[in-house]
Every structure is written in structure tokens, then in C-alpha cells.
Scaffold this motif. Structure first.
Motif, PDB file in Angstrom:
ATOM      1  N   MET A   1       0.846  -1.088  -0.039  1.00 46.75           N
ATOM      2  CA  MET A   1       0.138  -0.013  -0.059  1.00 46.75           C
ATOM      3  C   MET A   1       0.911   1.163   0.212  1.00 46.75           C
ATOM      4  SD  MET A   1      -3.132   1.105   2.631  1.00 46.75           S
ATOM      5  CE  MET A   1      -4.003   2.405   2.369  1.00 46.75           C
ATOM      6  N   ALA A   2       0.374   2.296  -0.693  1.00 44.47           N
ATOM      7  CA  ALA A   2       1.450   3.665  -0.942  1.00 44.47           C
ATOM      8  C   ALA A   2       1.210   4.182   0.482  1.00 44.47           C
ATOM      9  CB  ALA A   2       0.711   4.427  -2.054  1.00 44.47           C
ATOM     10  N   ARG A   3       2.519   4.869   1.003  1.00 47.51           N
ATOM     11  CA  ARG A   3       2.486   5.598   2.047  1.00 47.51           C
ATOM     12  C   ARG A   3       1.503   6.832   1.883  1.00 47.51           C
ATOM     13  NH1 ARG A   3       5.206  10.122   0.787  1.00 47.51           N
ATOM     14  NH2 ARG A   3       6.423   9.948  -0.917  1.00 47.51           N
ATOM     15  N   PHE A   4       1.343   7.430   3.207  1.00 45.33           N
ATOM     16  CA  PHE A   4       0.510   8.764   3.138  1.00 45.33           C
ATOM     17  C   PHE A   4       1.398   9.760   2.743  1.00 45.33           C
ATOM     18  CE2 PHE A   4      -1.782  12.243   4.674  1.00 45.33           C
ATOM     19  CZ  PHE A   4      -3.059  11.991   4.370  1.00 45.33           C
ATOM     20  N   PRO A   5       1.418  10.655   1.811  1.00 43.96           N
ATOM     21  CA  PRO A   5       2.319  11.838   1.428  1.00 43.96           C
ATOM     22  C   PRO A   5       2.668  12.613   2.781  1.00 43.96           C
ATOM     23  CG  PRO A   5       0.816  11.513  -0.063  1.00 43.96           C
ATOM     24  CD  PRO A   5       0.062  10.700   0.976  1.00 43.96           C
ATOM     25  N   PHE A   6       3.756  12.984   2.982  1.00 45.98           N
ATOM     26  CA  PHE A   6       4.200  13.953   3.939  1.00 45.98           C
ATOM     27  C   PHE A   6       3.321  15.273   3.873  1.00 45.98           C
ATOM     28  CE2 PHE A   6       6.966  17.070   5.992  1.00 45.98           C
ATOM     29  CZ  PHE A   6       7.202  16.537   7.078  1.00 45.98           C
ATOM     30  N   SER A   7       3.493  15.743   2.478  1.00 46.59           N
ATOM     31  CA  SER A   7       2.962  17.103   2.304  1.00 46.59           C
ATOM     32  C   SER A   7       1.476  17.225   2.574  1.00 46.59           C
ATOM     33  CB  SER A   7       3.238  17.634   0.807  1.00 46.59           C
ATOM     34  OG  SER A   7       3.094  16.499   0.120  1.00 46.59           O
ATOM     35  N   ALA A   8       0.797  15.891   2.382  1.00 48.93           N
ATOM     36  CA  ALA A   8      -0.733  15.900   2.686  1.00 48.93           C
ATOM     37  C   ALA A   8      -1.129  15.931   3.996  1.00 48.93           C
ATOM     38  CB  ALA A   8      -1.192  14.625   1.783  1.00 48.93           C
ATOM     39  N   ILE A   9      -0.326  15.717   5.003  1.00 53.43           N
ATOM     40  CA  ILE A   9      -0.677  15.859   6.293  1.00 53.43           C
ATOM     41  C   ILE A   9      -1.402  17.226   6.808  1.00 53.43           C
ATOM     42  CG2 ILE A   9       0.110  15.732   8.905  1.00 53.43           C
ATOM     43  CD1 ILE A   9       2.122  13.734   7.748  1.00 53.43           C
ATOM     44  N   VAL A  10      -2.395  17.302   7.454  1.00 48.95           N
ATOM     45  CA  VAL A  10      -3.159  18.804   7.653  1.00 48.95           C
ATOM     46  C   VAL A  10      -2.752  19.151   8.923  1.00 48.95           C
ATOM     47  CG1 VAL A  10      -5.252  19.785   7.845  1.00 48.95           C
ATOM     48  CG2 VAL A  10      -5.203  17.874   6.202  1.00 48.95           C
ATOM     49  N   ARG A  46       7.022   8.212   9.506  1.00 47.61           N
ATOM     50  CA  ARG A  46       6.991   7.257   8.122  1.00 47.61           C
ATOM     51  C   ARG A  46       7.132   8.106   6.936  1.00 47.61           C
ATOM     52  NH1 ARG A  46       6.096   2.149  10.288  1.00 47.61           N
ATOM     53  NH2 ARG A  46       5.381   2.176  12.576  1.00 47.61           N
ATOM     54  N   ALA A  47       6.119   8.874   6.789  1.00 50.80           N
ATOM     55  CA  ALA A  47       5.975   9.455   5.547  1.00 50.80           C
ATOM     56  C   ALA A  47       7.314  10.280   5.382  1.00 50.80           C
ATOM     57  CB  ALA A  47       4.820  10.553   5.439  1.00 50.80           C
ATOM     58  N   LEU A  48       7.916  10.848   6.048  1.00 53.06           N
ATOM     59  CA  LEU A  48       9.196  11.581   5.879  1.00 53.06           C
ATOM     60  C   LEU A  48      10.603  10.622   5.359  1.00 53.06           C
ATOM     61  CD1 LEU A  48      10.643  14.212   5.608  1.00 53.06           C
ATOM     62  CD2 LEU A  48      11.395  13.971   8.140  1.00 53.06           C
TER      63      LEU A  48
END
Length: 333
Positions: A1-10, A46-48
Motif C-alpha cells: 500500500m502506498a504511504r501517506f504523503p508527508f505534504s498531505a498531512i493537515v 514514516r512519510a518523511l
């Protein structure tokens, strides 16, 4: 599963800034993230790590040696080939034994072949990457001491069962926890470079946006990651620029004076506060592409560099962050 993008964190800007600073300047001493459950602490870390470009290692080396350091670890590193691997991100479970953390004698090989051989632990796996400890305030104190010592020295020394092994272990230590489940001892908390407080978002639009993005990521992970690819590349370029500029960053004497004056005003214990404040301000200035460190960089990182180093004042029940902000207003208007 693709990671959650770092820049998408609100939101959670302070936490993201602290992690970027640690990525640019690993010598900062790690990041401690205290806050409510479910606020994206582990997701951001994890995203970073997943965002960073792969590292070059000696193929087959269990200690992640760089090619120009081949032969300097406990393994022979006889392979002359290079390989690419993702930046390590290692979870340290609360129930981990000391042997699993630092490494130990390979008993199976000793019993089968009669040979003494070292089995690397989690510290070796985390070399050149991130070591993440969730609920670090519940981890046994002697393990926290050990982690902080290795993170500061960059080396792991194991002497037991007739073995004497030394290997590199340079990693960014990230600890997270919920204050309601117990506080970290002050003398250990002080050893972390940066301390970040995260809270559950109160803004309704932010909470709605978090649900929207999480839902989109669950439905189509690859598609969601693709939508944020441009933003992720921008963060990656920012980190690369910061790493390149950091060695040449100049800290003027007036900024050093500001750092010392602020630490004295908030009565920070020891001199670790000034040193961390200086390093964090340099890394932030490098991230922002500045030519030199300015007071604005110092003031931006001051809360995360100092809030966990303040002495308790029985006559002032104000929180540490508020005390730092008040001191900055009084000193620098």
C-alpha cells in the motif's frame, strides 16, 4: 500500500518543521513528539522517511555501510558491488529486550558451528535512517538511556559473552507519547534535541479535510499519492538544498547573543539548550535558503528547542511554551 504523503498531512506544522530540521541536521539529537492519540505522529515520521531518496550501501552488508567505508564494520564487506536501498525506518517495540536492541551473540551459529558471531540488533538496522519509538514514556529507562547515548555518539559498543563489537549507528531518534500515560524523566527528555507538542485539531474545516484525505487515500492509494507528487518533490528539493547549504551557514554573534540571552531568561538547565537552539536555527535557515541565520529563525525554533529544558517554577504555573513566548516578547518585542 502506498504511504501517506508527508505534504498531505493537515496542520501539525511544528511537528513537520522539527522532522525536516532533523532530516537536514541529524546531529540535532532526535525529536520527541508528545500529544494526543491519533494526531499523525507516526504517520508523519514514516512519510518523511519514505520520501527521502534511497541510500547507497555495500551489497550484502548487514550494517548498511557506505561504499567508501567498506571493511570498517564487524562484517567483512567483501562485496565490491553497490546497491540502493530505502532509508531505514525501524520501529522499536516496547517489549524489546536489550539484546534485540543492541545485538548479541548468534546462539544458533555458536551451537551449530561452534563459532562466535555477532547478530546485529535494531540499532544496526536503523543506521543512516530513523529509529521510531512509540509510547517512549513507557519504555524502560535503561533502554532510553542506551538509545540516547548511541544517538549522541553515533556508535554502538557491545561487550558481552566474549564478544567485543563496535559499529556505526547514526540515526534520527524519534520518540512519541501521550502525556496522560506517564511523563518521560526530565533528565532523559533533556537529551532529546527538539520537543514538539501536537494537539487534536479544533478547526472544523481541518477535521473535515483530514477525513476527506484519509478517505481518498484508502480508496485509491496510488492515485492519491500521485496528486501530491509535485508537493512531495518540492519538500525533497527543500531538504536537499538544506543539506547542501548547512555546512556553510554562518551564525552571527548577535544571534548567538540572542540565544544565550533567551536561555538565561527562561532559566534553561545547562548549555544544551543554547547548542540545540543554534543548530536548529542553522538547519531552519538552510531549509529556507537563507544566506545566514537571523533572529527570526532563532525565534521560530525556540519553543521546540527549549520547552523541555525549563526548570519547574512553583511560583509560576504557566506552561513552558507560554513562558518561552513571554520571554521572547519581553526581550525582542
Amino acid at each position: 500500500m502506498a504511504r501517506f504523503p508527508f505534504s498531505a498531512i493537515v496542520g501539525q506544522d511544528e511537528m513537520k518543521t522539527a522532522l525536516l530540521i532533523a532530516a537536514v541536521e541529524p546531529a540535532i539529537g532526535g525529536v520527541m513528539v508528545f500529544g494526543d492519540r491519533g494526531t499523525g505522529k507516526s504517520t508523519a515520521a514514516r512519510a518523511l522517511a519514505a520520501l527521502l531518496p534511497p541510500i547507497t550501501v555495500v551489497e550484502g552488508c548487514r550494517f548498511g555501510c557506505e561504499p567508501d567505508q567498506r571493511g570498517t564494520c564487524p562484517d567483512p564487506c567483501t562485496s565490491g558491488r553497490k546497491a540502493k536501498q530505502a532509508v531505514p525506518f525501524v520501529d522499536l517495540p516496547l517489549g524489546a529486550t536489550e539484546d534485540r536492541v543492541i545485538g548479541a551473540l548468534d546462539l544458533e551459529r555458536a551451537l551449530r558451528a561452534g563459532e562466535k558471531s555477532f547478530e546485529p540488533g535494531l540499532l544496526a538496522r536503523a543506521h543512516r535512517g530513523f529509529l521510531y519509538v512509540d509510547e517512549i514514556n513507557l519504555l524502560e529507562d535503561h533502554l532510553v538511556d542506551l538509545l540516547l547515548d548511541v544517538a549522541a555518539s553515533g556508535e554502538n559498543l557491545v561487550e558481552r559473552e566474549g564478544l567485543s563489537v563496535r559499529h556505526r549507528a547514526r540515526f534520527v531518534l524519534i520518540g512519541s507519547g501521550n502525556p496522560e500515560e506517564g511523563e518521560l524523566r526530565p533528565q532523559l527528555l533533556d537529551r532529546f534535541g527538539l520537543s514538539v507538542e501536537v494537539r487534536t485539531p479544533e478547526s472544523i474545516p481541518d477535521r473535515v479535510e483530514i477525513m476527506r484525505r484519509c478517505s481518498a487515500q484508502e480508496r485509491d492509494p496510488e492515485g492519491f499519492a500521485g496528486q501530491w507528487d509535485a508537493a512531495e518533490q518540492k519538500v525533497l528539493r527543500q531538504i536537499a538544498r538544506g543539506q547542501k547549504k548547512l555546512p556553510d551557514m554562518d551564525v552571527p554573534d548577535d544571534v548567538l547573543h540572542d540565544a544565550a540571552e533567551l536561555c538565561a531568561a527562561v532559566r534553561a538547565d545547562g548549555l544544551r539548550g543554547e547548542l540545540t537552539l543554534m543548530r536548529a536555527a542553522r538547519a531552519l535557515a538552510a531549509l529556507k535558503g537563507a544566506k545566514a541565520v537571523r533572529r527570526e529563525h532563532l525565534l521560530e525554533v525556540a519553543p521546540m528547542a527549549l520547552r523541555h529544558r525549563l526548570r519547574r517554577d512553583v511560583l509560576d504555573e504557566t506552561g513552558s511554551t507560554a513562558r518561552i513566548e513571554r520571554a521572547m516578547e519581553e526581550l525582542f518585542e
